[in-house]
Scaffold this active site. Structure first.
Site, PDB file in Angstrom:
ATOM      1  N   ALA A  99       0.854  -1.198   0.000  1.00 20.39           N
ATOM      2  CA  ALA A  99       0.000   0.000   0.000  1.00 20.39           C
ATOM      3  C   ALA A  99       0.887   1.244   0.000  1.00 20.39           C
ATOM      4  O   ALA A  99       2.077   1.176   0.306  1.00 20.39           O
ATOM      5  CB  ALA A  99      -0.914  -0.001   1.209  1.00 20.39           C
ATOM      6  N   PHE A 100       0.299   2.381  -0.345  1.00 20.32           N
ATOM      7  CA  PHE A 100       1.123   3.578  -0.553  1.00 20.32           C
ATOM      8  C   PHE A 100       1.750   4.099   0.745  1.00 20.32           C
ATOM      9  O   PHE A 100       2.673   4.904   0.697  1.00 20.32           O
ATOM     10  CB  PHE A 100       0.304   4.671  -1.246  1.00 20.32           C
ATOM     11  CG  PHE A 100      -0.276   5.701  -0.326  1.00 20.32           C
ATOM     12  CD1 PHE A 100      -1.405   5.431   0.416  1.00 20.32           C
ATOM     13  CD2 PHE A 100       0.330   6.946  -0.190  1.00 20.32           C
ATOM     14  CE1 PHE A 100      -1.929   6.376   1.282  1.00 20.32           C
ATOM     15  CE2 PHE A 100      -0.186   7.897   0.662  1.00 20.32           C
ATOM     16  CZ  PHE A 100      -1.308   7.618   1.402  1.00 20.32           C
ATOM     17  N   LYS A 101       1.289   3.614   1.893  1.00 20.92           N
ATOM     18  CA  LYS A 101       1.867   4.046   3.165  1.00 20.92           C
ATOM     19  C   LYS A 101       3.382   3.765   3.207  1.00 20.92           C
ATOM     20  O   LYS A 101       4.118   4.441   3.912  1.00 20.92           O
ATOM     21  CB  LYS A 101       1.199   3.333   4.342  1.00 20.92           C
ATOM     22  CG  LYS A 101      -0.311   3.484   4.453  1.00 20.92           C
ATOM     23  CD  LYS A 101      -0.707   4.821   5.017  1.00 20.92           C
ATOM     24  CE  LYS A 101      -2.184   4.909   5.409  1.00 20.92           C
ATOM     25  NZ  LYS A 101      -3.143   4.744   4.296  1.00 20.92           N
ATOM     26  N   ASP A 102       3.819   2.755   2.443  1.00 18.44           N
ATOM     27  CA  ASP A 102       5.255   2.435   2.402  1.00 18.44           C
ATOM     28  C   ASP A 102       6.092   3.595   1.867  1.00 18.44           C
ATOM     29  O   ASP A 102       7.266   3.715   2.221  1.00 18.44           O
ATOM     30  CB  ASP A 102       5.513   1.227   1.491  1.00 18.44           C
ATOM     31  CG  ASP A 102       5.011  -0.073   2.092  1.00 18.44           C
ATOM     32  OD1 ASP A 102       5.089  -0.236   3.321  1.00 18.44           O
ATOM     33  OD2 ASP A 102       4.542  -0.942   1.319  1.00 18.44           O
ATOM     34  N   LEU A 110       6.436   5.632   5.097  1.00 20.44           N
ATOM     35  CA  LEU A 110       6.843   4.936   6.322  1.00 20.44           C
ATOM     36  C   LEU A 110       8.143   4.163   6.170  1.00 20.44           C
ATOM     37  O   LEU A 110       8.712   3.710   7.155  1.00 20.44           O
ATOM     38  CB  LEU A 110       5.721   4.039   6.825  1.00 20.44           C
ATOM     39  CG  LEU A 110       4.674   4.827   7.627  1.00 20.44           C
ATOM     40  CD1 LEU A 110       3.409   4.001   7.828  1.00 20.44           C
ATOM     41  CD2 LEU A 110       5.230   5.291   8.964  1.00 20.44           C
TER      42      LEU A 110
END
Ligand SMILES: *Cc1c(COP(=O)(O)O)cnc(C)c1O
Length: 493
Positions: A108-111, A114
């Site tokens: 997911a784009f949170k990577d 993060l």
């Protein structure tokens, strides 16, 4: 480059301090005192690798980091963990450029943010002479927790504790977390829902006595929350990268503007696009796509933000949210930096659950277009994109595609468009199976992943390969009122 709070009180701080603090002393969010500009041509930027561009953009914001410090953070974050060497590739399908932000470990784009935040935090702590071990506390409804765990795993001088609702995440999401490696990671299932986990974490952050106790033992709490400026700035990079690459591929002419469509929850991703525009990227419209929790669509259409409404659990769960925290930063910009007004609006949101912006702000709000997709419309968009382009998208991206279609129909605007593709279809296979029919509905999520890969001939991303066979390393569960005790046990104090 200094940062001030959107609520105008608290002191002005350097980047490293803003990253460590996360939130202003007055409860506001840190914003740059003045926005840096892109001074190189997009031709030049188009020749840079993702990492080089990340350095060029981030150095402007984090200018109290030395070149070497920042480069080290970038290289530790954007490496082979990403399965596509260009980190954030564009795919032209069904009339739009899909910006695939899901090639990191957790799909997911949170990577994108993060994977670098832990290194920024660690470096910032060193710069400020903080010797305490940083303990990240996170409540998650699924995506953020895993991305934070992957980011912080084995980062020296940090520990991370993630609380998730024991029965409130998907099979894949739970496995992703309970099999997490790294001796500094700790994952706990809460007997309750996401709100219980979230309010529990907030109470611990606000518990002066507990914080002091841990301080004496050599620990300091911090958060990986999306309001941290250290999460926001790395997201600006991929919008600059997209434009430079579209220009390089002759998809836009120099100076021609593009539109962006962003499936939105907390308003972080779309805000990063807006910041890219302030820095000089030619962006026309910001199309803000919501699911049935359409508090932002209503706000954009009326200028009234009203969170007093029913909450829906949808097939795009990472956008099921009624308070979009990062909107505060956008309001600050369109109010011309009027901290007093922002303070008043946020106070109204807290006490009355709603607020209305000024006529002048409503005028500036027109740079956004707001729309929403129902669950059925979302699934229809998955099917349509597949039928037109043999391209499989996930439900969050499908919300964006549906709203993009509505936008074109309503406005006739056919500008070049980038759609932020925020999750891999492998992350939520069960929902898209309803329309793509690749597996029997009684199959487990893991079997669905296999079938999805076979039917559409797409490789299973590394992040979930063999996930069902990986050793479970975290089995702890607790009640909400046991969170402090379990943290103490993990920290051995
Ligand atoms: C977090 C998330 C979003 C929402 O992003 P915001 O920055 O909170 O607006 C959209 N899609 C997916 C898959 C996410 O994980």
């Amino acid at each position: 480059m200094l940062y001030k709070s959107t609520r105008g009180k608290g002191k002005v701080v350097k980047a490293s301090e803003a990253i460590i603090r996360g939130i202003g002393e007055d409860g506001g969010l840190y914003v740059p005192q003045e926005f840096p500009k892109i001074t190189k041509s997009f031709d030049e930027l188009g020749k840079m690798s993702y990492q080089e561009l990340a350095f060029y953009i981030m150095k402007k914001f984090f200018n109290d980091f030395s070149d070497d410090e920042l480069k080290e953070c970038i290289h530790k974050a954007y490496d082979e963990k990403f399965e596509d060497p260009s980190i954030a590739p564009l795919a032209y399908k069904a009339g739009a450029h899909f910006l695939e932000l899901y090639h990191g470990r957790t799909l997911a784009f949170k990577d994108m943010a993060l994977s670098i935040l832990p290194h920024l935090l660690k470096t910032a702590a060193n710069k400020l002479g903080i010797t305490k071990e940083i303990v990240i506390l996170t409540a998650t409804s699924g995506d953020t927790g895993k991305a934070a765990l992957e980011g912080f795993a084995n980062v020296d001088g940090t520990k991370i504790v993630v609380f998730y609702p024991k029965d409130g995440v998907s099979e894949i999401q739970r496995r992703q977390m309970t099999t997490q490696e790294g001796d500094n990671t700790f994952v706990v299932g809460i007997e309750g829902n996401f709100d219980d986990a979230q309010s529990g974490v907030k109470e611990i952050f606000g518990d002066a006595e507990f914080n002091e106790f841990l301080n004496e033992k050599g620990f300091m709490f911090s958060s990986a929350n999306s309001i941290n400026i250290g999460r926001l700035v790395p997201q600006i990079v991929y919008y600059v990268y997209s434009y430079a690459n579209l220009l390089k591929e002759k998809q836009v002419k120099d100076g021609e503007s593009m539109n962006v469509v962003v499936p939105t929850g907390n308003f972080g991703n779309i805000l990063a696009a807006y910041y890219a525009k302030i820095m000089g990227v030619p962006i026309g419209k910001f199309i803000c796509a919501s699911n049935e929790n359409k508090v932002l669509t209503d706000f954009i259409n009326t200028g009234v933000y009203d969170r007093k409404r029913e909450f829906f659990v949808t097939n795009s769960p990472s956008m099921d949210i009624l308070i979009s925290s990062n909107l505060e930063r956008f309001l600050y910009e369109i109010s011309g930096g009027n901290a007093e007004l922002i303070n008043a609006l946020m106070e109204q949101l807290k006490t009355e659950g709603k607020y209305e912006i000024t006529e002048d702000m409503k005028e500036k709000l027109k740079v956004l277009y707001g729309g929403f997709a129902t669950e059925d419309e979302t699934l229809a968009a998955v099917k349509k994109v597949y039928d037109t382009a043999s391209y499989v998208i996930d439900t969050h991206t499908a919300v964006a595609y549906d709203v993009y279609e509505q936008y074109k129909k309503n406005t006739g605007d056919e500008s070049v468009t980038v759609i932020a593709s925020t999750a891999s279809p492998f992350k939520f296979p069960r929902s898209i199976n309803d329309v793509l029919n690749f597996a029997d509905s009684t199959a487990s999520d893991f079997e669905m992943v296999e079938e999805l890969s076979k039917k559409f001939d797409i490789k299973i991303p590394k992040g979930i390969q063999g996930l069902d066979k990986k050793e479970i390393r975290h089995e702890a569960t607790c009640k909400k009122d046991e969170m402090r005790e379990i943290i103490k046990k993990f920290l051995k104090v």
